[in-house]
Motif scaffolding. Structure first.
Motif, PDB file in Angstrom:
ATOM      1  N   HIS A 242       0.942  -1.307   0.034  1.00 29.75           N
ATOM      2  CA  HIS A 242      -0.042  -0.163  -0.157  1.00 29.75           C
ATOM      3  C   HIS A 242       1.097   1.152  -0.008  1.00 29.75           C
ATOM      4  O   HIS A 242       0.733   2.139  -0.692  1.00 29.75           O
ATOM      5  N   HIS A 243       1.880   1.267   0.692  1.00 33.05           N
ATOM      6  CA  HIS A 243       2.958   2.508   0.667  1.00 33.05           C
ATOM      7  C   HIS A 243       3.792   2.455  -0.151  1.00 33.05           C
ATOM      8  O   HIS A 243       4.207   3.695  -0.475  1.00 33.05           O
ATOM      9  N   ILE A 244       4.068   1.205  -0.806  1.00 32.52           N
ATOM     10  CA  ILE A 244       4.744   1.661  -2.255  1.00 32.52           C
ATOM     11  C   ILE A 244       4.004   2.052  -3.331  1.00 32.52           C
ATOM     12  O   ILE A 244       4.357   2.913  -3.958  1.00 32.52           O
ATOM     13  N   SER A 245       2.444   1.853  -3.158  1.00 29.81           N
ATOM     14  CA  SER A 245       1.596   2.062  -4.337  1.00 29.81           C
ATOM     15  C   SER A 245       1.478   3.678  -4.425  1.00 29.81           C
ATOM     16  O   SER A 245       1.116   4.223  -5.394  1.00 29.81           O
ATOM     17  N   SER A 246       1.289   4.057  -2.910  1.00 26.61           N
ATOM     18  CA  SER A 246       1.042   5.316  -2.827  1.00 26.61           C
ATOM     19  C   SER A 246       2.033   6.491  -2.941  1.00 26.61           C
ATOM     20  O   SER A 246       2.218   7.601  -2.524  1.00 26.61           O
ATOM     21  N   HIS A 247       3.190   5.777  -2.978  1.00 25.17           N
ATOM     22  CA  HIS A 247       4.700   6.479  -3.587  1.00 25.17           C
ATOM     23  C   HIS A 247       5.271   7.051  -2.294  1.00 25.17           C
ATOM     24  O   HIS A 247       5.829   8.132  -2.169  1.00 25.17           O
ATOM     25  N   ALA A 248       4.817   6.543  -1.048  1.00 30.60           N
ATOM     26  CA  ALA A 248       5.432   6.976   0.200  1.00 30.60           C
ATOM     27  C   ALA A 248       6.861   6.242   0.331  1.00 30.60           C
ATOM     28  O   ALA A 248       7.483   6.756   1.017  1.00 30.60           O
ATOM     29  N   ILE A 249       6.995   5.237  -0.368  1.00 27.15           N
ATOM     30  CA  ILE A 249       8.078   4.400   0.275  1.00 27.15           C
ATOM     31  C   ILE A 249       8.492   4.084  -1.463  1.00 27.15           C
ATOM     32  O   ILE A 249       7.654   3.642  -2.154  1.00 27.15           O
ATOM     33  N   VAL A 250       9.889   3.763  -1.617  1.00 29.22           N
ATOM     34  CA  VAL A 250      10.423   3.119  -2.721  1.00 29.22           C
ATOM     35  C   VAL A 250      11.511   2.396  -2.226  1.00 29.22           C
ATOM     36  O   VAL A 250      12.234   2.780  -1.290  1.00 29.22           O
ATOM     37  N   THR A 251      11.536   1.307  -2.869  1.00 24.87           N
ATOM     38  CA  THR A 251      12.551   0.414  -2.433  1.00 24.87           C
ATOM     39  C   THR A 251      13.882   0.312  -3.360  1.00 24.87           C
ATOM     40  O   THR A 251      13.888   0.736  -4.721  1.00 24.87           O
ATOM     41  N   ARG A 252      15.149  -0.258  -2.919  1.00 22.49           N
ATOM     42  CA  ARG A 252      16.364  -0.422  -3.541  1.00 22.49           C
ATOM     43  C   ARG A 252      17.184  -1.451  -3.073  1.00 22.49           C
ATOM     44  O   ARG A 252      17.406  -1.885  -2.069  1.00 22.49           O
ATOM     45  N   HIS A 253      17.704  -2.126  -4.019  1.00 20.87           N
ATOM     46  CA  HIS A 253      18.532  -3.346  -3.681  1.00 20.87           C
ATOM     47  C   HIS A 253      19.969  -2.998  -3.567  1.00 20.87           C
ATOM     48  O   HIS A 253      20.421  -1.997  -4.274  1.00 20.87           O
ATOM     49  N   VAL A 254      20.376  -3.212  -2.456  1.00 17.42           N
ATOM     50  CA  VAL A 254      21.786  -3.036  -2.103  1.00 17.42           C
ATOM     51  C   VAL A 254      22.448  -4.367  -1.919  1.00 17.42           C
ATOM     52  O   VAL A 254      21.960  -5.301  -1.325  1.00 17.42           O
TER      53      VAL A 254
END
Length: 303
Positions: A256-268
């Motif tokens: 939900h928070h990814i789709s609302s653009h509150a969170i973006v993820t990044r692989h490290v």
């Protein structure tokens, strides 16, 4: 009060004229680079443990420790151990580097053993090595929140529960960190990583709300770093499979928070995962590398 440092070239993170504030043993020094916070040497439990003349340790906890399944003798009086762990818990406010060690040692408060006491004394000897170490809240921060999360799958040898570790940075400055055993047993490393991502998201959202109440708004999404490709794939996949139904609630919350653009993820990569220091004991080389990246600085370190 204001103090003047006549030999400023020996200090990396303060200016010539600084404002120094004391709150009990917590010291904050404000300079042109930002606000530097640490605990005064008087807060370090070296004197009461008899370690004033002891040899300092390079890192807080042995990499191959077996403290959870120790069979050493039970301490006849657990009170000194409990007082020492209480002192170490107080120091966590400015020492993220001992978070995993203190989390591990605090699990044996009820029945501490000799091995646990020796491990706690090693943490004190590590603190003795860098008494001026603390965190720097930089003045040039971009005021954007960055999260780093990791997990140690089935890390507890007794319960086989996983350990979540995370750190939140405001720009490059550490402002929140924690090591915590997960409430339920994860059936895979991907599930353990995903639960760590979910709890880190909760902390990011809370800090975002706190900063908003202070007048700091975030127009861009908060960035969450994770080293698990499988967990990131679950977060990006809209279809629930049979293998992920048992974490469906966490999936809904996080997605939900990814789709609302509150969170973006990044692989490290694991070598760049800052939260790795909160989920396991590291050797000296790895420990020093992560220490430099966490925003932890030593006031007395030469430039």
């Amino acid at each position: 009060m204001s103090v003047f440092f006549s030999n400023t070239r020996n200090y990396s993170f303060i200016s010539r004229i600084c404002t120094v504030t004391w709150h009990q043993s917590l010291v904050s020094i404000q300079g042109t680079c930002g606000l530097w916070a640490h605990h005064a040497s008087a807060a370090l439990p070296t004197q009461e443990t008899g370690l004033l003349g002891a040899k300092p340790s390079s890192f807080p906890l042995d990499q191959n420790h077996r403290l959870a399944i120790s069979k050493s003798d039970v301490l006849p009086d657990p009170e000194p151990y409990r007082r020492l762990i209480g002192r170490l818990l107080y120091l966590l406010a400015t020492r993220p580097d001992i978070t995993y060690a203190v989390h591990t040692l605090s699990q044996f408060m009820q029945e501490p053993r000799v091995d646990h006491w020796d491990a706690a004394l090693r943490v004190v000897r590590y603190l003795k090595r860098n008494p001026g170490q603390g965190i720097l809240l930089r003045a040039d921060s971009d005021l954007r929140l960055y999260g780093w999360c990791d997990s140690d799958w089935a890390g507890c040898p007794k319960t086989r529960k996983s350990l979540s570790g995370w750190i939140i940075q405001l720009g490059t400055s550490p402002i929140s960190w924690k090591s915590k055993k997960q409430n339920t047993i994860s059936l895979s490393s991907a599930e353990a990583e995903y639960r760590a991502m979910a709890v880190t998201t909760c902390e990011l959202l809370w800090l975002k709300g706190l900063l908003h109440s202070l007048g700091v708004t975030h127009s861009e999404p908060m960035l969450l770093h994770c080293d698990s490709q499988a967990a990131l794939h679950i977060a990006a996949n809209d279809v629930f499979h049979d293998r992920t139904k048992h974490i469906e609630v966490a999936c809904h919350f996080f997605r939900h928070h990814i789709s609302s653009h509150a969170i973006v993820t990044r692989h490290v990569s694991t070598l760049q995962q800052l939260a790795d220091i909160f989920t396991k004991a590291l050797g000296k080389k790895e420990f020093d590398v992560f220490l430099a990246k966490l925003g932890i600085h030593n006031l007395y370190a030469p430039t």
